[in-house]
Design an enzyme around this catalytic site. Structure first.
Site, PDB file in Angstrom:
ATOM      1  N   THR A  49       5.400  -0.733  -5.419  1.00 35.39           N
ATOM      2  CA  THR A  49       5.956  -2.076  -5.512  1.00 35.39           C
ATOM      3  C   THR A  49       5.066  -2.968  -6.372  1.00 35.39           C
ATOM      4  OG1 THR A  49       6.655  -1.757  -3.220  1.00 35.39           O
ATOM      5  CG2 THR A  49       6.894  -3.965  -4.107  1.00 35.39           C
TER       6      THR A  49
ATOM      7  N   ARG B 210      -1.795   1.958  -5.752  1.00 36.54           N
ATOM      8  CA  ARG B 210      -2.714   1.713  -4.641  1.00 36.54           C
ATOM      9  C   ARG B 210      -3.034   3.017  -3.946  1.00 36.54           C
ATOM     10  NH1 ARG B 210      -0.286  -3.682  -1.872  1.00 36.54           N
ATOM     11  NH2 ARG B 210      -0.186  -4.848  -3.820  1.00 36.54           N
TER      12      ARG B 210
ATOM     13  N   SER C 286      -4.349  -5.947  -2.788  1.00 38.67           N
ATOM     14  CA  SER C 286      -3.746  -7.098  -2.124  1.00 38.67           C
ATOM     15  C   SER C 286      -4.222  -7.273  -0.680  1.00 38.67           C
ATOM     16  CB  SER C 286      -2.229  -6.967  -2.211  1.00 38.67           C
ATOM     17  OG  SER C 286      -1.608  -8.106  -1.704  1.00 38.67           O
ATOM     18  N   HIS C 287      -3.293  -7.165   0.248  1.00 38.72           N
ATOM     19  CA  HIS C 287      -3.576  -7.418   1.658  1.00 38.72           C
ATOM     20  C   HIS C 287      -4.050  -6.167   2.385  1.00 38.72           C
ATOM     21  CE1 HIS C 287       0.402  -6.103   0.733  1.00 38.72           C
ATOM     22  NE2 HIS C 287       0.469  -5.567   1.936  1.00 38.72           N
TER      23      HIS C 287
ATOM     24  N   LYS D  73      -3.208  -2.828 -11.264  1.00 41.70           N
ATOM     25  CA  LYS D  73      -1.899  -2.990 -11.896  1.00 41.70           C
ATOM     26  C   LYS D  73      -2.083  -3.664 -13.243  1.00 41.70           C
ATOM     27  CE  LYS D  73      -0.363  -7.314  -9.897  1.00 41.70           C
ATOM     28  NZ  LYS D  73       0.660  -8.013  -9.163  1.00 41.70           N
TER      29      LYS D  73
ATOM     30  N   ASP E  54      -4.158 -14.131   1.111  1.00 44.32           N
ATOM     31  CA  ASP E  54      -4.513 -12.718   1.297  1.00 44.32           C
ATOM     32  C   ASP E  54      -5.643 -12.255   0.381  1.00 44.32           C
ATOM     33  OD1 ASP E  54      -3.113 -12.702  -1.099  1.00 44.32           O
ATOM     34  OD2 ASP E  54      -2.322 -10.689  -0.759  1.00 44.32           O
TER      35      ASP E  54
ATOM     36  N   ASP F 141      -5.994 -10.871  -2.535  1.00 45.61           N
ATOM     37  CA  ASP F 141      -6.051 -11.255  -3.949  1.00 45.61           C
ATOM     38  C   ASP F 141      -5.456 -12.637  -4.199  1.00 45.61           C
ATOM     39  OD1 ASP F 141      -3.543 -10.252  -3.274  1.00 45.61           O
ATOM     40  OD2 ASP F 141      -3.075  -9.743  -5.347  1.00 45.61           O
TER      41      ASP F 141
ATOM     42  N   ASP G  14      -2.486 -14.070  -3.627  1.00 41.64           N
ATOM     43  CA  ASP G  14      -1.117 -14.390  -4.037  1.00 41.64           C
ATOM     44  C   ASP G  14      -0.193 -14.672  -2.860  1.00 41.64           C
ATOM     45  OD1 ASP G  14      -1.034 -11.765  -3.242  1.00 41.64           O
ATOM     46  OD2 ASP G  14      -0.027 -11.000  -5.039  1.00 41.64           O
ATOM     47  N   ARG G  15      -0.618 -14.304  -1.644  1.00 39.76           N
ATOM     48  CA  ARG G  15       0.227 -14.585  -0.477  1.00 39.76           C
ATOM     49  C   ARG G  15      -0.245 -15.841   0.244  1.00 39.76           C
ATOM     50  NH1 ARG G  15       1.908  -9.090   2.661  1.00 39.76           N
ATOM     51  NH2 ARG G  15       2.667  -8.026   0.804  1.00 39.76           N
TER      52      ARG G  15
ATOM     53  N   THR H 192      12.781  -6.098  -3.974  1.00 39.80           N
ATOM     54  CA  THR H 192      11.434  -6.442  -3.523  1.00 39.80           C
ATOM     55  C   THR H 192      10.411  -6.198  -4.630  1.00 39.80           C
ATOM     56  OG1 THR H 192      11.984  -5.932  -1.256  1.00 39.80           O
ATOM     57  CG2 THR H 192       9.669  -5.774  -1.847  1.00 39.80           C
TER      58      THR H 192
ATOM     59  N   GLU I  15      10.059 -12.796   1.433  1.00 38.54           N
ATOM     60  CA  GLU I  15       9.791 -12.967   2.861  1.00 38.54           C
ATOM     61  C   GLU I  15       8.382 -12.514   3.239  1.00 38.54           C
ATOM     62  OE1 GLU I  15       9.204  -9.931   4.455  1.00 38.54           O
ATOM     63  OE2 GLU I  15       9.695  -9.032   2.517  1.00 38.54           O
ATOM     64  N   SER I  16       7.748 -11.741   2.365  1.00 36.53           N
ATOM     65  CA  SER I  16       6.431 -11.174   2.653  1.00 36.53           C
ATOM     66  C   SER I  16       5.312 -12.163   2.310  1.00 36.53           C
ATOM     67  CB  SER I  16       6.260  -9.883   1.872  1.00 36.53           C
ATOM     68  OG  SER I  16       6.528 -10.110   0.500  1.00 36.53           O
TER      69      SER I  16
ATOM     70  N   LYS J 112       3.044 -14.437  -7.598  1.00 38.12           N
ATOM     71  CA  LYS J 112       3.103 -15.372  -6.492  1.00 38.12           C
ATOM     72  C   LYS J 112       1.733 -16.020  -6.358  1.00 38.12           C
ATOM     73  CE  LYS J 112       2.818 -11.457  -3.375  1.00 38.12           C
ATOM     74  NZ  LYS J 112       3.708 -10.322  -3.243  1.00 38.12           N
TER      75      LYS J 112
END
Ligand code: G1P
Ligand code: ZN
Length: 548
Positions: free
Chosen positions: A18, A22, A113-114, A126, A282, A284, A286-287, A349, A369-370, A381
């Site tokens: 996604t 990873r 990420s998270h 990425k 999170d 990195d 972005d969340r 997604t 939604e994440s 994001k």
């Protein structure tokens, strides 16, 4: 510059998910593993002369070594300059901003990420293209194909570059010169935020005694948060927690949700002692998670509130062009778009699907939604952006988080929403659940489950309206006649077994029921999801690992 050509053999597992590739740190530490993947990108992209590359990551374990390798490979593959965040740190949105601001060819973002960090944790990489956003599928598919036949990579024999000191490091002379530029990405990013939002209004809010807490979860946003909240908005230092980035995120799980941001949740749900506003981001950056006093805002609702109130923010004062959300994200923002009379797009997604829509000027705000929300100011994001957006709205409306949310539901109705994750289940069992649901595609429509009747079910496909590409198998949807729905999807970011996500949504127009806890309001839906999927029997799991 001495450029070496090293023979190598393909690894069969380098298909980006996604959001990039990873894997466990130990997988990335295998000889040639990172090199193969990076070379596959460079070969696929055909790097032009004088190209510039941005490189940085979330500071997790293996970040520094990977950056040195990428610098050496960039030098050997024709890049003229590499821009690196100081100490190798760049939040994902800041990396996106750098690529756009300095108009570079692209960037390598190093993050899982998270996902957990440390030597036993995860690492990730990425590639972001020149618009600042994640490479689209047509590129990542080509990179994967390349990685399957790779036989050689190129790497320059360079001394280790000091990435902790700001400045330029020049290697070679004239046309052959290769420069590594270490920059202060925090300042650039903070300047961007100051351009977008009403900093004087937020400053006044904080001076007037509004109490907030921002939790960087020992991850990348710590330095950005200090600069923005403390240095520029004069928030007291106590407003920040866990703002020193660490290679293993303090041993925690840097995922801003009700389960993993436990310390912040305790502070924000402390009854009368709870603060006015809480937020976390999170690994990195972005969340984001937004909390009010004893109150949780679902990311889907957050997106809807931002869209409905966008004109209160200077950058969006003239309105928004449109909105986009990922398919599993609730339809709350759709209702706002309808009222604003702007288009609303439903994408698969993953942030990479928003890029084309933003480049074409079709959407301004988008979200998932994440815990992901952002706008066309970057092509990722952006956690801190969402936090500042909420603070801007609160400062102008002079209302608290819960009051803003309740007023929103009163106006638009409430899309009650929850996601149940079943993490690290055996891959076969997860595939079995999906296959079992698909086998009922012909028989489910028309069937009644309690008070719900199935209208249609399908496996979501997206036709990109800009480039015409089609992405299939993006999640199973079971849509009910009253507009409620259940979505089943397998995660594309996990590194252990499979993660099954069950997304539940029901619309509640009646404001007398808007205070209900989502798990209570969705109880019947949850049972239907378990019945249709045979999830408990097939996975042996009697409860989700994480509920958001
Ligand atoms: C998850 C989220 C998705 C997000 C991605 C990267 O992917 O569900 O919305 O874009 O992380 O942050 P998944 O594991 O579901 O494939
Ligand atoms: Zn992230």
């Amino acid at each position: 510059m001495n450029i070496k050509k090293i023979s190598t053999q393909p690894f069969n597992d380098q298909k980006p998910g996604t959001s990039g590739l990873r894997k466990k740190v130990k997988v990335f530490q295998q000889p040639n593993y990172l090199e193969n993947f990076v070379q596959s990108f460079f070969d696929t992209l055909s790097v032009p002369q004088h190209a510039v590359l941005v490189v940085g990551g979330d500071g997790r374990y293996h970040n520094r070594q990977a950056i040195q390798t990428i610098i050496q490979m960039a030098a050997a593959n024709g890049f003229a300059r590499v821009i690196v965040g100081q100490s190798g740190i760049l939040s994902t949105p800041a990396a996106s901003h750098m690529i756009r601001k300095y108009k570079t060819f692209g960037g390598m973002v190093l993050s899982a990420s998270h996902n957990q960090g440390g030597i036993d944790g995860d690492f990730g990489i990425k590639y972001n293209i020149g618009n600042g956003g994640p490479a689209p599928e047509k590129i990542t598919d080509a990179v994967f194909a390349k990685s399957q036949i790779i036989s050689e990579y190129r790497i320059a024999d360079l001394p280790e570059v000091d990435i902790d000191t700001l400045g330029e490091f020049k290697l070679g002379e004239g046309d052959d010169a290769f420069i590594v530029q270490v920059i202060d990405a925090v300042k650039d990013y903070a300047d961007l935020m100051q351009d977008l939002f009403d900093f004087p209004a937020i400053h006044q809010l904080l001076v007037d005694g509004f109490e907030m807490k921002f939790d960087a979860m020992h991850a990348v946003t710590g330095p950005y948060a200090k600069e923005i909240f403390v240095n520029r908005l004069a928030a007291p230092v106590e407003s920040l927690m866990n703002c020193e980035p660490s290679e293993d995120f303090g041993g925690g799980h840097p995922d801003p949700n009700l389960t993993y941001a436990e310390d912040l949740v305790k502070i924000m749900f402390a009854g009368e002692n709870a603060l006015d506003f809480g937020a976390a981001s999170d690994g990195d950056g972005d969340r984001n998670m937004i909390l009010g006093q004893n109150f949780f805002v679902t990311p889907s609702d957050s997106l809807a509130v931002l869209a409905a109130n966008a004109t209160l923010v200077p950058a969006y004062a003239n309105g928004i062009a449109g909105v986009a959300r990922s398919m599993p994200t609730s339809g709350a923002v759709d209702r706002v778009a309808q009222k604003l009379n702007v288009p609303c797009f439903e994408t698969p997604t993953g942030w990479k699907f928003f890029g084309n829509l933003m480049d074409a000027g079709k959407v301004t705000l988008c979200g998932e939604e994440s815990f992901g929300t952002s706008s066309s100011h970057v092509r990722e994001k952006d956690g801190l952006w969402a936090v500042l957006f909420w603070l801007n709205i609160i400062a102008v409306k002079k209302m608290g988080v819960e009051a803003i949310m309740k007023a929103h539901w009163l106006e638009y109705g409430r899309n009650v929403y929850s996601r149940h994750d079943y993490e690290s289940i055996p891959t076969d069992a997860a595939n079995g659940v999906i296959a079992h649901i698909k086998s009922q595609f012909d028989t489910l429509p028309g069937q009644k489950f309690g008070s719900y009747t199935v209208k249609v079910c399908d496996d979501f496909s997206y036709h990109d309206p800009i480039d015409g590409s089609v992405s299939s198998n993006q999640g199973i949807r079971i849509l009910f006649t009253d507009g409620s729905r259940i979505v089943f999807r397998l995660s594309g970011t996990g590194t252990e077994g499979a993660t099954l996500r069950v997304y539940l949504e029901a619309f509640e127009p009646d404001s007398a029921k808007h205070h209900l806890d989502a798990q209570v309001a969705l109880a019947e839906m949850i049972q239907i999801a378990l019945q249709i999927s045979q999830l408990v029997d097939r996975t042996g799991r009697t409860a989700p690992t994480v509920i958001t």
